[in-house]
Design an enzyme around this catalytic site. Structure first.
Site, PDB file in Angstrom:
ATOM      1  N   CYS A  30      67.993  81.860  52.562  1.00  0.00           N
ATOM      2  CA  CYS A  30      69.340  81.286  52.720  1.00  0.00           C
ATOM      3  C   CYS A  30      70.137  82.070  53.770  1.00  0.00           C
ATOM      4  O   CYS A  30      70.524  83.213  53.534  1.00  0.00           O
ATOM      5  CB  CYS A  30      70.031  81.310  51.354  1.00  0.00           C
ATOM      6  SG  CYS A  30      71.797  81.023  51.395  1.00  0.00           S
ATOM      7  N   CYS A  82      73.580  83.246  52.728  1.00  0.00           N
ATOM      8  CA  CYS A  82      73.432  84.341  51.755  1.00  0.00           C
ATOM      9  C   CYS A  82      73.273  85.677  52.477  1.00  0.00           C
ATOM     10  O   CYS A  82      73.843  86.688  52.071  1.00  0.00           O
ATOM     11  CB  CYS A  82      72.215  84.120  50.861  1.00  0.00           C
ATOM     12  SG  CYS A  82      72.291  82.649  49.833  1.00  0.00           S
TER      13      CYS A  82
END
Length: 106
Positions: free
Chosen positions: A30, A33
């Site tokens: 991600c 993230c």
């Protein structure tokens, strides 16, 4: 750097904590993230006396992610007294996260 928490340790580390816990639900693949990760680490370093900051990899710990209905990441939850007290989804700058979680960082 924020400590990792797992399905196995979540109850002890988060739900039974005597101070609020910020949990960053994330995954290696991600991009957002990876952008918010260092920001979460900084908050942990600066406010470690008031809150505990942990990270949970949703790929390796699907039971906890499913229990809390994590469908979009990064998701950052604050737990207080074993309950979800606040949550935010998506990468945010440090100032925005500090403002969002201000009541737990005082």
């Amino acid at each position: 750097m924020a400590q990792q928490v797992t399905d196995a340790t979540f109850s002890d580390e988060v739900l039974r904590s005597d101070k609020p816990v910020i949990v960053d639900f994330w995954a290696e693949w991600c991009g957002p993230c990876r952008m918010v990760g260092p920001v979460v680490d900084q908050i942990g370093e600066e406010y470690g006396d008031k809150v505990k900051v942990l990270k949970l990899d949703v790929e390796n710990n699907p039971a906890t992610a499913m229990k809390y209905g994590i469908t979009s990441i990064p998701a950052i939850y604050v737990f207080k007294d074993g309950e979800v007290a606040k949550q935010t989804v998506g990468a945010r700058p440090k100032a925005a996260l500090e403002q969002e979680f201000a009541e737990f960082l005082k």
